[in-house]
Design an enzyme around this catalytic site. Structure first.
Site, PDB file in Angstrom:
ATOM      1  N   GLY A  10     -11.114   5.109  -4.514  1.00 33.32           N
ATOM      2  CA  GLY A  10      -9.939   3.710  -4.128  1.00 33.32           C
ATOM      3  C   GLY A  10      -9.769   3.048  -4.731  1.00 33.32           C
ATOM      4  O   GLY A  10      -9.104   1.479  -4.324  1.00 33.32           O
ATOM      5  N   ARG A  12      -8.319   2.030  -7.371  1.00 28.13           N
ATOM      6  CA  ARG A  12      -6.795   1.192  -7.450  1.00 28.13           C
ATOM      7  C   ARG A  12      -6.040   1.032  -6.386  1.00 28.13           C
ATOM      8  O   ARG A  12      -4.718  -0.144  -6.562  1.00 28.13           O
ATOM      9  CB  ARG A  12      -6.200   2.536  -8.746  1.00 28.13           C
ATOM     10  CG  ARG A  12      -6.661   2.571 -10.292  1.00 28.13           C
ATOM     11  CD  ARG A  12      -6.060   3.350 -10.720  1.00 28.13           C
ATOM     12  NE  ARG A  12      -6.214   5.161 -10.563  1.00 28.13           N
ATOM     13  CZ  ARG A  12      -7.316   5.657 -10.852  1.00 28.13           C
ATOM     14  NH1 ARG A  12      -8.051   5.361 -11.770  1.00 28.13           N
ATOM     15  NH2 ARG A  12      -6.795   6.667 -10.588  1.00 28.13           N
ATOM     16  N   GLY A  78     -14.492   2.007   4.436  1.00 26.45           N
ATOM     17  CA  GLY A  78     -13.763   0.787   5.331  1.00 26.45           C
ATOM     18  C   GLY A  78     -12.192   2.131   6.000  1.00 26.45           C
ATOM     19  O   GLY A  78     -11.471   1.458   6.614  1.00 26.45           O
ATOM     20  N   THR A  80      -9.822   3.973   7.385  1.00 25.21           N
ATOM     21  CA  THR A  80      -9.653   4.346   8.868  1.00 25.21           C
ATOM     22  C   THR A  80      -8.684   5.881   9.275  1.00 25.21           C
ATOM     23  O   THR A  80      -9.344   6.017   8.454  1.00 25.21           O
ATOM     24  CB  THR A  80      -8.677   3.372   9.561  1.00 25.21           C
ATOM     25  OG1 THR A  80      -7.248   3.928   8.605  1.00 25.21           O
ATOM     26  CG2 THR A  80      -8.640   1.652   9.261  1.00 25.21           C
ATOM     27  N   ALA A 105     -16.781   0.624   9.145  1.00 25.37           N
ATOM     28  CA  ALA A 105     -17.099  -0.760   9.567  1.00 25.37           C
ATOM     29  C   ALA A 105     -15.742  -0.580   9.731  1.00 25.37           C
ATOM     30  O   ALA A 105     -14.569  -0.275   8.682  1.00 25.37           O
ATOM     31  CB  ALA A 105     -16.867  -1.103   8.422  1.00 25.37           C
ATOM     32  N   HIS A 135      -0.203  -6.528  10.542  1.00 28.45           N
ATOM     33  CA  HIS A 135      -0.621  -6.265   9.318  1.00 28.45           C
ATOM     34  C   HIS A 135       0.818  -6.079   8.367  1.00 28.45           C
ATOM     35  O   HIS A 135       1.758  -6.232   8.842  1.00 28.45           O
ATOM     36  CB  HIS A 135      -1.120  -4.694   9.080  1.00 28.45           C
ATOM     37  CG  HIS A 135      -2.523  -4.757   9.509  1.00 28.45           C
ATOM     38  ND1 HIS A 135      -2.748  -4.897  11.310  1.00 28.45           N
ATOM     39  CD2 HIS A 135      -3.663  -5.414   9.174  1.00 28.45           C
ATOM     40  CE1 HIS A 135      -4.004  -5.041  10.818  1.00 28.45           C
ATOM     41  NE2 HIS A 135      -4.737  -5.152  10.354  1.00 28.45           N
ATOM     42  N   LYS A 139       0.636  -0.658   5.229  1.00 24.29           N
ATOM     43  CA  LYS A 139      -0.637   0.229   5.849  1.00 24.29           C
ATOM     44  C   LYS A 139      -0.154   1.062   6.577  1.00 24.29           C
ATOM     45  O   LYS A 139       1.212   2.313   6.939  1.00 24.29           O
ATOM     46  CB  LYS A 139      -1.255  -0.642   7.064  1.00 24.29           C
ATOM     47  CG  LYS A 139      -2.152  -0.168   7.887  1.00 24.29           C
ATOM     48  CD  LYS A 139      -2.976  -1.139   8.743  1.00 24.29           C
ATOM     49  CE  LYS A 139      -3.973  -0.663   9.408  1.00 24.29           C
ATOM     50  NZ  LYS A 139      -4.715  -0.586   9.146  1.00 24.29           N
ATOM     51  N   GLY A 145      -7.125   0.167  13.155  1.00 22.14           N
ATOM     52  CA  GLY A 145      -8.134   1.155  13.768  1.00 22.14           C
ATOM     53  C   GLY A 145      -8.977  -0.461  14.263  1.00 22.14           C
ATOM     54  O   GLY A 145      -9.772   0.182  15.177  1.00 22.14           O
ATOM     55  N   THR A 146      -9.194  -1.649  13.841  1.00 20.28           N
ATOM     56  CA  THR A 146      -9.418  -2.909  14.741  1.00 20.28           C
ATOM     57  C   THR A 146      -9.345  -2.652  15.796  1.00 20.28           C
ATOM     58  O   THR A 146      -9.901  -2.534  16.456  1.00 20.28           O
ATOM     59  CB  THR A 146      -9.325  -3.560  13.902  1.00 20.28           C
ATOM     60  OG1 THR A 146      -9.882  -3.716  12.228  1.00 20.28           O
ATOM     61  CG2 THR A 146     -10.306  -5.199  14.334  1.00 20.28           C
TER      62      THR A 146
HETATM   63  N1  LIG Z   1     -12.477  -1.842   6.987  1.00 19.66           N
HETATM   64  C1  LIG Z   1     -11.958  -2.867   6.760  1.00 19.66           C
HETATM   65  O1  LIG Z   1     -12.243  -4.329   6.796  1.00 19.66           O
HETATM   66  C2  LIG Z   1     -10.552  -2.473   5.951  1.00 19.66           C
HETATM   67  C3  LIG Z   1     -10.197  -1.267   5.934  1.00 19.66           C
HETATM   68  N2  LIG Z   1      -9.249  -1.460   4.630  1.00 19.66           N
HETATM   69  C4  LIG Z   1      -8.702   0.425   4.990  1.00 19.66           C
HETATM   70  O2  LIG Z   1      -9.005   0.833   3.882  1.00 19.66           O
HETATM   71  C5  LIG Z   1      -7.934   1.813   3.143  1.00 19.66           C
HETATM   72  C6  LIG Z   1      -7.169   1.410   2.229  1.00 19.66           C
HETATM   73  O3  LIG Z   1      -6.368   0.464   2.533  1.00 19.66           O
HETATM   74  P1  LIG Z   1      -5.855  -0.284   1.268  1.00 19.66           P
HETATM   75  O4  LIG Z   1      -6.348  -1.058   0.255  1.00 19.66           O
HETATM   76  O5  LIG Z   1      -4.594  -1.506   1.659  1.00 19.66           O
HETATM   77  O6  LIG Z   1      -5.063   1.173   0.823  1.00 19.66           O
HETATM   78  P2  LIG Z   1      -3.690   1.154  -0.576  1.00 19.66           P
HETATM   79  O7  LIG Z   1      -3.521   2.396  -0.441  1.00 19.66           O
HETATM   80  O8  LIG Z   1      -3.720   0.138  -1.626  1.00 19.66           O
HETATM   81  O9  LIG Z   1      -5.443   2.290  -1.622  1.00 19.66           O
HETATM   82  C7  LIG Z   1      -5.980   3.278  -1.713  1.00 19.66           C
HETATM   83  C8  LIG Z   1      -6.400   3.785  -2.381  1.00 19.66           C
HETATM   84  O10 LIG Z   1      -6.631   4.779  -2.506  1.00 19.66           O
HETATM   85  C9  LIG Z   1      -6.161   5.741  -3.234  1.00 19.66           C
HETATM   86  N3  LIG Z   1      -7.207   7.255  -2.856  1.00 19.66           N
HETATM   87  C10 LIG Z   1      -6.120   8.494  -2.030  1.00 19.66           C
HETATM   88  N4  LIG Z   1      -7.282   9.405  -1.963  1.00 19.66           N
HETATM   89  C11 LIG Z   1      -7.604   8.799  -2.794  1.00 19.66           C
HETATM   90  C12 LIG Z   1      -9.069  10.118  -3.123  1.00 19.66           C
HETATM   91  N5  LIG Z   1      -9.755  11.641  -2.538  1.00 19.66           N
HETATM   92  N6  LIG Z   1      -9.702   9.480  -3.790  1.00 19.66           N
HETATM   93  C13 LIG Z   1      -9.628   8.390  -4.773  1.00 19.66           C
HETATM   94  N7  LIG Z   1      -8.363   7.590  -4.270  1.00 19.66           N
HETATM   95  C14 LIG Z   1      -7.774   8.272  -3.070  1.00 19.66           C
HETATM   96  C15 LIG Z   1      -5.211   5.546  -3.433  1.00 19.66           C
HETATM   97  O11 LIG Z   1      -4.321   6.493  -4.728  1.00 19.66           O
HETATM   98  C16 LIG Z   1      -4.165   4.327  -3.048  1.00 19.66           C
HETATM   99  O12 LIG Z   1      -5.295   3.997  -4.698  1.00 19.66           O
HETATM  100  C17 LIG Z   1      -6.972   2.523   4.745  1.00 19.66           C
HETATM  101  O13 LIG Z   1      -7.197   3.115   5.485  1.00 19.66           O
HETATM  102  C18 LIG Z   1      -7.187   0.958   5.925  1.00 19.66           C
HETATM  103  O14 LIG Z   1      -6.439   0.335   6.562  1.00 19.66           O
HETATM  104  C19 LIG Z   1      -8.305  -1.847   4.681  1.00 19.66           C
HETATM  105  C20 LIG Z   1      -8.595  -2.889   3.836  1.00 19.66           C
HETATM  106  C21 LIG Z   1      -9.708  -3.594   5.308  1.00 19.66           C
HETATM  107  O1  LIG Z   2      -4.917  -1.320   6.721  1.00 19.77           O
HETATM  108  C1  LIG Z   2      -5.233  -2.804   6.145  1.00 19.77           C
HETATM  109  O2  LIG Z   2      -4.492  -3.493   5.410  1.00 19.77           O
HETATM  110  C2  LIG Z   2      -6.663  -2.857   7.527  1.00 19.77           C
HETATM  111  N1  LIG Z   2      -7.006  -1.771   7.798  1.00 19.77           N
HETATM  112  C3  LIG Z   2      -8.321  -2.164   8.633  1.00 19.77           C
HETATM  113  C4  LIG Z   2      -8.277  -1.613  10.394  1.00 19.77           C
HETATM  114  O3  LIG Z   2      -6.658  -0.741  10.697  1.00 19.77           O
HETATM  115  O4  LIG Z   2      -7.979  -2.348  10.925  1.00 19.77           O
HETATM  116  C5  LIG Z   2      -8.416  -3.388   8.511  1.00 19.77           C
HETATM  117  C6  LIG Z   2      -7.930  -4.404   8.529  1.00 19.77           C
HETATM  118  O5  LIG Z   2      -7.864  -4.575   9.648  1.00 19.77           O
HETATM  119  C7  LIG Z   2      -7.043  -4.235   7.299  1.00 19.77           C
END
Ligand SMILES: NC(=O)C1=CN([C@@H]2O[C@H](COP(=O)(O)OP(=O)(O)OC[C@H]3O[C@@H](n4cnc5c(N)ncnc54)[C@H](O)[C@@H]3O)[C@@H](O)[C@H]2O)C=CC1
Ligand SMILES: O=C(O)C1=N[C@H](C(=O)O)C[C@H](O)C1
Length: 250
Positions: A10, A12, A78, A80, A105, A135, A139, A145-146
């Site tokens: 992911g 990019r 990370g 969700t 996480a 958010h 999203k 998820g949090t």
């Molecule tokens: N646990 C945490 O602290 C956080 C978790 N997240 C979670 O992380 C995930 C991504 O969030 P964002 O970056 O905002 O989304 P985003 O849409 O900006 O990025 C996701 C990227 O993954 C790519 N992708 C999709 N399937 C793929 C695969 N099979 N292999 C490689 N790349 C693939 C997409 O093309 C995209 O570039 C979400 O589930 C979000 O909720 C986001 C922020 C914090």
């Molecule tokens: O997609 C997000 O941006 C985030 N996803 C995670 C979630 O679903 O809890 C963590 C954080 O809230 C940012």
């Protein structure tokens, strides 16, 4: 000291691109693969990745993890979309690959981890509780998820304390007006341009309210948690759910 060989899936995306920068800047890590959607996962094996960081999409994460776990690549996740069914599948793959570690996480931000901890602590002292997560509009999922994890922890603490269902005299409502019901806790999701990731946990009882609020104002807030996960996951075989297990919070 040999550097840990890390791949970002992911790479990019909003979080993935931030993780790529963080891994590149870490002196004890080497970024060996930065994969986007459609890139073959075989790059993980070819580059000898030891840990994969998954920041993709709920629709992609299971296939990525099956690939990683069956090949002994540790994973820091990370992404969700976790349900009991998905966790059971993952545990099955891990059982067949002893020695491999996966950290999931729900939130890598220290403030968010503390919010969940404090919410669980506060839960038994208040009759009412609601969770509001806010958010950015890009999203993929709602509620976050949090927020789901927070509501589950609060619900568990209420059950342990023998609290009854919280009062709610609503007899008519538009669909959605009272939010989603997560284990008896109402969870409300706001999507607003300008926001990153925010959460409030509202508690109330006779004559007082108590609010916990956390704001991630930039995705850099998640990176110390991501790097901690990468450093610790290979020494934690099996499934670790929640960054708190890698933090000394007591
Ligand atoms: N646990 C945490 O602290 C956080 C978790 N997240 C979670 O992380 C995930 C991504 O969030 P964002 O970056 O905002 O989304 P985003 O849409 O900006 O990025 C996701 C990227 O993954 C790519 N992708 C999709 N399937 C793929 C695969 N099979 N292999 C490689 N790349 C693939 C997409 O093309 C995209 O570039 C979400 O589930 C979000 O909720 C986001 C922020 C914090
Ligand atoms: O997609 C997000 O941006 C985030 N996803 C995670 C979630 O679903 O809890 C963590 C954080 O809230 C940012």
């Amino acid at each position: 000291m040999s550097k840990q060989r890390v791949a970002v899936l992911g790479a990019r995306g909003r979080m993935g691109s931030e993780a790529v920068r963080a891994v590149e800047a870490a002196e004890d890590m080497e970024l060996v693969a930065a994969l986007g959607r459609g890139d073959p996962l075989d790059a993980l094996a070819e580059t000898g990745a030891e840990v994969a960081v998954d920041l993709t999409h709920p629709d992609s994460v299971m296939a990525n993890l099956e690939y990683c776990v069956t090949r002994g690549v540790h994973a820091v996740v990370g992404t969700t979309g976790w349900t009991e069914e998905r966790l059971a599948l993952l545990r099955g793959w891990l059982d067949a690959s002893p020695g491999t570690g996966v950290l999931i996480a729900p939130n890598f931000g220290i403030g968010a981890v503390l919010t969940m901890r404090f919410a669980r602590q506060a839960a038994r002292f208040f009759e009412s509780v609601e969770v509001v997560e806010l958010h950015h509009p890009g999203k993929a999922d709602a509620p976050s998820g949090t927020a789901v994890r927070t509501a589950q922890l609060v619900a568990e603490a209420r059950r342990d304390a023998g609290l009854p269902a919280q009062p709610d005299a609503t007899s008519t409502a538009l669909d959605g007006a009272r939010g989603a019901d997560v284990d008896g806790v109402p969870v409300h999701a706001v999507r607003l341009r300008g926001l990153v990731a925010h959460q409030e946990v509202l508690f109330g009882d006779e004559g007082e309210t108590f609010t916990l609020r956390h704001d991630s104002l930039h995705r850099s807030s998640f990176m110390p948690g991501v790097l901690l996960g990468v450093r610790r996951v290979s020494a934690a075989p099996g499934l670790t759910f929640g960054l708190e297990h890698f933090l000394d919070l007591d």
